[in-house]
Scaffold this motif. Structure first.
Motif, PDB file in Angstrom:
ATOM      1  N   GLN A  82       0.834  -1.097   0.118  1.00  0.00           N
ATOM      2  CA  GLN A  82       0.182  -0.090  -0.184  1.00  0.00           C
ATOM      3  C   GLN A  82       1.012   1.251  -0.004  1.00  0.00           C
ATOM      4  N   PHE A  83       1.861   1.163  -0.737  1.00  0.00           N
ATOM      5  CA  PHE A  83       2.676   2.177  -1.062  1.00  0.00           C
ATOM      6  C   PHE A  83       3.598   1.981  -2.263  1.00  0.00           C
ATOM      7  N   ASP A 242       3.194   8.269   0.303  1.00  0.00           N
ATOM      8  CA  ASP A 242       3.120   6.855  -0.015  1.00  0.00           C
ATOM      9  C   ASP A 242       3.141   6.815  -1.673  1.00  0.00           C
ATOM     10  N   ARG A 346       0.114   5.673   5.047  1.00  0.00           N
ATOM     11  CA  ARG A 346      -0.648   4.888   3.896  1.00  0.00           C
ATOM     12  C   ARG A 346      -2.096   5.251   4.071  1.00  0.00           C
ATOM     13  N   LYS A 347      -2.825   5.298   2.916  1.00  0.00           N
ATOM     14  CA  LYS A 347      -4.240   5.460   2.797  1.00  0.00           C
ATOM     15  C   LYS A 347      -4.962   4.359   3.274  1.00  0.00           C
ATOM     16  N   THR A 349      -4.413  -0.048   5.004  1.00  0.00           N
ATOM     17  CA  THR A 349      -3.359  -1.256   5.623  1.00  0.00           C
ATOM     18  C   THR A 349      -3.300  -2.164   4.553  1.00  0.00           C
TER      19      THR A 349
END
Length: 556
Positions: A82-83, A242, A346-347, A349
């Motif tokens: 998630q990045f 991110d 991060r937006k 998880t």
């Protein structure tokens, strides 16, 4: 010919001296006069010189731009952590970063005998580049005599490169780096407890696995703990994008708070805290709560005050639990504005939670509410009614800890540490606002700031229909207050400012009216034009202008 040779010798000698001068300037700027701190190693300076020569991706914290023909691959790799993994892997493990400190911080000089620290970093399936960049930034930007060790706690990762390859790499580093393995997935809280128990330093510093420490980050944290061992200290958390891994300085004008749902939030530093520091922004900033990922604490004090709550699962709520405990039990929680550490925000998880994210966090929040919040826990329970059904386990040992430490009540915390809390210290009612004529309730409808408040059938389940009429004469739902800026409305929800004005309503318990003081009009049921929004009209005493303010209780 001799003149030509002579000129070459002079030019070469001059060039050598220029390079020596540049090296020495970098040495003393990067090491923060580490020679005065008995750190005589030239490695930090050498690394600084080498990093200045880098013009590669992400150097000096600049954004990484991915070529158009690589965009699809980048999006696929993004899903793993998630990045932007592609961008991270392009950046050097020891990339250079800007010095984002306040000017007053750059000239501060710290004592020779600061306590040393063990760094604890928990990871689960972390990317190689972000994990090792965290480690290298700690090593490269920490005076060697202050860095006791780095402990990498593996919370049952499943990726091969985080096994033997990581252990072999750790052995090549000039600082002692130990890798501890959890036998099964336990989550951040218990993995940190395992790491803390294995530390040998005088101070424990917790970092997340996707951070980058900047120049001068460590000394001010340790210096504050040396002054007062009961100070728990956090750096300013800078933002690492991110998406591009651009390094962006965080603000020293925000501090930690929380809302009724016990979500951590950043809020502007109040004027009272600026006054306490006499306007000196380089002094420690007292914060009601901490984000929780990055902080330093005296190792013995960490044990004395009860470490983490071992009954909490995985992650979530532990930061507020520790924040309340520190303040209520005689410690202090501070943001050290001269210390900056970047963190990849991060937006979403990439990890799954056994039982689901909400279930885990609700359990943890119930534990902290039951132990530390006294009667004010009602704000949490009423606005989040589903929480009451969550089993939170046995908290008797934590209540015993509170008694043993002779901790203060939560009302003291609100009065002295967080007087501008979203939870009002004194209030007249907490529950629904029901219209006598229609038997319907004021409802925030899940709307956001600067949107109109709603009006809907009363359901008696709390949540969006929970409002508090406070001693300051606000009608508050979490951190939003009913606000009217002109006659007849509209009635909107704005951030509570505690300055009365457009947010001041007077409730007459006999007439059951809510008078908006500025307009001298009464809250009334909606008009025919907009049946979902209450309005203001000239006060007539009609049933449509009468409201029951009911305190709600939930069966727990």
């Amino acid at each position: 010919m001799r003149r030509f040779v002579y000129c070459k010798v002079v030019l070469t000698t001059s060039l050598v001296w220029v390079l020596v001068d540049v090296f020495l300037l970098l040495y003393f700027s990067e090491c923060n006069k580490c020679d005065d701190r008995k750190d005589h190693s030239l490695l930090p300076a050498l690394r600084a010189v080498m990093s200045r020569a880098h013009e590669g991706p992400g150097e000096m914290g600049k954004a990484v731009v991915i070529a158009k023909d690589e965009q699809e691959k980048m999006k696929e790799l993004f899903k793993i952590n998630q990045f932007n993994l592609m961008a991270s892997d392009m950046i050097a493990l020891n990339r250079s970063l800007p010095d984002v400190r306040l000017d007053g911080c750059k000239t501060k000089v710290y004592a020779d005998d600061l306590p040393n620290t063990s760094i604890v970093i928990v990871f689960h399936n972390e990317a190689w580049s972000t994990l090792l960049r965290t480690v290298h930034s700690v090593i490269n930007r920490s005076p060697r005599h202050l860095l006791q060790e780095i402990l990498l706690v593996d919370d049952a990762s499943e990726r091969d490169f985080l096994g033997k390859k990581l252990e072999n790499y750790a052995r090549t580093l000039e600082v002692r780096v130990r890798v501890l393995r959890m036998e099964q997935r336990t989550g951040l809280i218990r993995a940190r407890l395992r790491g803390a128990a294995a530390t040998r330093g005088q101070v424990i510093t917790f970092l997340d696995a996707h951070c980058e420490c900047t120049v001068g980050w460590l000394e001010p944290l340790l210096a504050r703990i040396k002054e007062d061992r009961r100070s728990v200290v956090c750096p300013i958390i800078d933002v690492i994008s991110d998406e591009t891994f651009e390094y962006m300085a965080g603000s020293d004008m925000t501090y930690g708070g929380f809302n009724w749902k016990l979500n951590f939030r950043w809020y502007p530093v109040p004027q009272r805290e600026m006054d306490r520091r006499k306007g000196d922004r380089t002094l420690p900033l007292r914060t009601p709560t901490m984000a929780g990922g990055l902080f330093s604490i005296d190792r013995t004090y960490f044990e004395e005050i009860g470490t983490y709550d071992p009954g909490m699962d995985i992650w979530g709520g532990e930061n507020l639990e520790m924040s309340f405990r520190i303040w209520q039990c005689g410690g202090s929680l501070e943001i050290i504005t001269c210390s900056h550490v970047g963190h990849v925000f991060r937006k979403a998880t990439p990890y799954s939670f056994p039982g689901g994210t909400g279930q885990v966090i609700n359990k943890n929040n119930r534990r902290l509410a039951e132990v530390w919040m006294d009667g004010f826990k009602d704000f949490f329970y009423i606005i989040s009614p589903g929480v009451a059904r969550v089993d939170y386990g046995d908290v008797s040992s934590r209540k015993t800890l509170r008694e043993a430490l002779q901790c203060k009540p939560f009302s003291w915390y609100l009065e002295n540490i967080y007087p501008d809390s979203q939870i009002p210290r004194r209030y007249y009612s907490l529950g629904e606002i029901r219209n006598v004529e229609t038997n319907q309730c004021v409802d925030n409808m899940g709307r956001k700031e600067n949107e109109k408040v709603g009006f809907f059938n009363c359901h008696g389940m709390g949540g969006n229909q929970v409002f508090s009429y406070t001693a300051d004469k606000e009608i508050r739902t979490d951190d939003l207050c009913l606000d009217v800026s002109r006659p007849h409305g509209p009635v909107v929800m704005l951030k509570c400012h505690q300055m009365k004005g457009n947010q001041m309503f007077e409730y007459d318990a006999e007439r059951l009216t809510l008078l908006h003081v500025n307009s001298n009009q009464c809250l009334d049921m909606p008009t025919e034009e907009d049946k979902m929004v209450p309005t203001l009209r000239d006060c007539t005493g009609s049933r449509s202008q009468q409201w029951f303010l009911r305190n709600m209780t939930l069966m727990l």
